[in-house]
Design an enzyme around this catalytic site. Structure first.
Site, mmCIF file in Angstrom:
data_model
loop_
_atom_site.group_PDB
_atom_site.id
_atom_site.type_symbol
_atom_site.label_atom_id
_atom_site.label_comp_id
_atom_site.label_asym_id
_atom_site.label_seq_id
_atom_site.Cartn_x
_atom_site.Cartn_y
_atom_site.Cartn_z
ATOM 1 C CE LYS A 122 -12.544 6.695 -18.631
ATOM 2 N NZ LYS A 122 -12.955 7.966 -18.049
ATOM 3 C CG ASP A 141 -10.156 15.037 -15.520
ATOM 4 O OD1 ASP A 141 -9.427 14.445 -16.332
ATOM 5 O OD2 ASP A 141 -11.209 14.559 -15.065
ATOM 6 N NE ARG A 161 -3.065 0.313 3.178
ATOM 7 C CZ ARG A 161 -2.413 0.560 4.327
ATOM 8 N NH1 ARG A 161 -1.759 1.693 4.484
ATOM 9 N NH2 ARG A 161 -2.431 -0.326 5.305
ATOM 10 C CE1 TYR A 215 -16.649 9.971 -16.525
ATOM 11 C CE2 TYR A 215 -16.234 10.139 -14.176
ATOM 12 C CZ TYR A 215 -16.545 9.383 -15.288
ATOM 13 O OH TYR A 215 -16.733 8.039 -15.146
HETATM 14 C C1 LIG Z 1 -13.490 8.406 -16.799
HETATM 15 C C2 LIG Z 1 -13.177 9.762 -16.326
HETATM 16 C C3 LIG Z 1 -12.977 10.028 -14.963
HETATM 17 C C4 LIG Z 1 -13.122 8.958 -13.901
HETATM 18 O O1 LIG Z 1 -12.138 7.987 -13.993
HETATM 19 P P1 LIG Z 1 -12.357 6.434 -13.593
HETATM 20 O O2 LIG Z 1 -11.074 5.823 -13.992
HETATM 21 O O3 LIG Z 1 -13.545 5.940 -14.352
HETATM 22 O O4 LIG Z 1 -12.596 6.419 -12.114
HETATM 23 C C5 LIG Z 1 -12.671 11.328 -14.599
HETATM 24 N N1 LIG Z 1 -12.570 12.315 -15.512
HETATM 25 C C6 LIG Z 1 -12.765 12.098 -16.823
HETATM 26 C C7 LIG Z 1 -12.641 13.236 -17.784
HETATM 27 C C8 LIG Z 1 -13.082 10.817 -17.274
HETATM 28 O O5 LIG Z 1 -13.296 10.618 -18.575
#
Ligand SMILES: *Cc1c(COP(=O)(O)O)cnc(C)c1O
Length: 382
Positions: free
Chosen positions: A197, A172, A46, A98
């Site tokens: 992603k 983000d 961890r 998001y």
């Molecule tokens: C998918 C996504 C998230 C969340 O991420 P997870 O890996 O699904 O927890 C946050 N911000 C954006 C822009 C996303 O596309």
């Protein structure tokens, strides 16, 4: 090192005992100690795991940061940032976030006393107007999901920091990836990714990332990552690292195919608005050109026929584009924000920002352009 080299070599060294060129998957929770407290830098996974360390060092390198952190999901990475704040602190966030980020802010952290202001980050003035003495964090996405709005990272950072240099700016960067834009170089303090992603890039893992360039901030985030425990596992860390090695090559093709799809849709008589920052008539095209290297593989559009049935018919008819949540993988995906990714946003909020039944979001993959356009054409004719 240039970016296209950093994706492969950034923060990496060959494994010491065997010379293994690729980092082994250290599938272990714990590490032998020769005497209490005497160990080789690893005690319990961890706190740290060597495969995760290899990935975290690469995370830092590709975003021009000094420290990277790998989490069990994108949302747990955001959760970690918000846990630095205290009750009464204010967060300014984009109004086109998001869906899961919006849900976390309003349904989890609001009840712990954090206050959120949602503003249209298209314009820097909107942000400047709501900064108060309690503002601690600005949370922005650019391009936004799903309407592809652009926020000026450099101007927003300058504006809020001129009021109070201690306000943190977090970006983000999931949609753009560091191939297209590097927020730490533009004045942001924290970069966050859903590595699920584009960074992972193969739709085979769920993971989050944070990157920073400040030692004290890194220590704070590392403490919360360790104390909160939402860490990425060694197998997923290995997969993400493997994915990032081709990030620059994939992104180049995502951008080419994204452009071709956006142009095709814009010229189609069944299609209404197309949301793509590469168009000269996009309201923030100039900002996009300034802070991004290219315009990415995400394209949203509306059908002229605004009925839900028409959108559903299209969504059920594509075959190269798979109808599924998520984005950023090598394969093309199509998504209906209202019923899928953005279902957690209350209807009045959704309608206010334009997420209606006719809106469709594409994650354009790296398949052959001709197959993608033919698939869209046949689905539009159904
Ligand atoms: C998918 C996504 C998230 C969340 O991420 P997870 O890996 O699904 O927890 C946050 N911000 C954006 C822009 C996303 O596309």
């Amino acid at each position: 090192m240039k970016f296209n080299t950093k994706t492969i070599h950034g923060g990496q060294k060959h494994e010491e005992t065997t010379g293994s060129v690729m980092p082994p998957i250290f599938q272990t929770s714990t590490y032998a100690q020769s005497s209490p407290g005497v160990h080789k830098g690893y005690e319990y996974s961890r706190a740290a795991n060597p495969t995760r360390t290899a990935l975290e060092d690469n995370f830092a390198a590709i975003e021009n940061g000094t420290h990277g952190f790998a989490f069990s999901s994108g949302l747990s990475a955001i959760d970690c940032v918000l846990k630095m704040l205290n009750p009464g602190d204010e967060v300014i966030a984009g109004d086109d976030l998001y869906g899961g980020s919006y849900r976390m802010f309003t349904r989890m952290f609001q009840k712990y006393g954090l206050k959120f202001q949602f503003v249209d980050m298209n314009s820097v003035e909107n942000v400047g107007r709501v900064v108060s003495k309690n503002t601690k964090l600005v949370w922005l996405e650019t391009p936004t999901n799903p309407l592809m709005k652009i926020a000026d990272i450099e101007e927003i950072s300058k504006t809020v920091k001129s009021t109070n240099p201690n306000i943190l700016v977090a970006v983000d960067n999931t949609f753009a990836t560091p191939y297209l834009q590097q927020p730490l170089d533009l004045g942001a303090d924290i970069v966050m990714h859903s590595a699920t992603k584009y960074l992972g890039g193969h739709s085979d893992l769920v993971m989050g990332a944070l990157m920073v360039k400040d030692q004290k901030l890194a220590e704070e985030l590392h403490f919360i990552q360790f104390a909160g425990g939402a860490v990425a596992g060694p197998m997923d860390s290995f997969l993400a690292l493997r994915g990032i090695k081709t990030l620059h090559v994939r992104m180049q093709r995502h951008c080419e195919n994204g452009k071709a799809v956006a142009n095709f849709l814009a010229g189609h008589d069944k299609v209404g608005a197309v949301y793509y920052p590469g168009f000269e008539d996009h309201p923030n095209h100039e900002v996009a050109k300034k802070q991004m290297k290219d315009f990415g593989g995400m394209v949203s559009f509306r059908l002229k026929d605004e009925r839900k049935e028409a959108a559903f018919k299209f969504l059920e008819s594509t075959s190269v584009f798979t109808l599924a949540e998520s984005l950023g993988g090598v394969e093309s995906l199509v998504n209906h924000p209202v019923t899928m990714t953005h279902a957690s946003i209350p209807e009045p909020e959704r309608l206010k920002i334009g997420i209606t039944d006719s809106l469709i979001r594409l994650s354009v993959g790296i398949e052959d352009e001709k197959d993608l356009l033919e698939d869209l054409e046949q689905a539009l004719q159904v």
